[in-house]
Motif scaffolding. Structure first.
Motif: not given
Length: 189
Positions: A82-88
């Motif tokens: 999705t292109g929304a990868m982040a630390v949870d």
């Protein structure tokens, strides 16, 4: 560009995720520090429960390497559908920056760790362990250990017969509020 975060750890892990559907069964545990999944990855901490400090950096390309003050450094490719990868965000205090600079696709994560051996399986109410997560766009390539430790060597030996190849990625869903945030992030890059 970087941001420091305080991460709440439970069960000796925190997550870099992309979407709400974590496919835990797709985890590749090979090096004992960074474990990629179909999308996202787990970071294995030394403590079992408590808080750690994490700094994130988005890079346009692979940064120069070197151990510096870090005891362990590993790299692996992680897919961001999705292109929304982040630390949870479930484990973070405060706003979470995306680790993606070009939207959906493959990214390389380089995880640096310091202090994982100080309180193995312990509890920390003040952060003692430190992590640096650097991310940049790059096609998939095999995981690499850049700075090893006895903990990493033991994990590599224990998982020597397990799959380490390119994971099969599945479509992840982004909630409407998440899509708006992602579009704003990509416009400002």
């Amino acid at each position: 560009m970087g941001k420091s975060l305080v991460i709440h750890v439970n069960g000796g892990l925190f997550c870099v995720s992309d979407g709400e559907d974590l496919r835990v069964e797709s985890t590749r545990w090979s090096n004992g520090l960074l474990a990629p999944m179909d999308h996202g990855a787990w970071i294995k901490t030394g403590i079992h429960t408590g808080v750690v400090t994490v700094r994130t950096e988005i890079r346009p390309k692979a940064p120069p390497g070197g151990p510096g003050r870090w005891e362990e450094i590993v790299e692996a490719s992680v897919h961001s559908p999705t292109g929304a990868m982040a630390v949870d965000p479930g484990h973070v205090v405060g706003e979470v920056p995306y680790l993606t600079s070009r939207g959906p696709g493959w990214y390389r994560l380089r995880v640096h760790a310091h202090g994982r051996g100080l309180r193995p399986d312990g509890v920390d109410v003040e952060p003692v362990e430190r992590y640096l997560i650097q991310a940049w766009p790059q096609d998939w390539s095999a995981p690499q250990v850049l700075q090893s430790s006895t903990r990493i060597e033991a994990s590599l030996a224990a998982t020597s017969g397990e799959a380490t190849g390119r994971p099969v990625h599945h479509v992840a869903r982004t909630a409407p509020a998440g899509k708006a945030r992602l579009l704003a992030h990509l416009r400002h890059r």
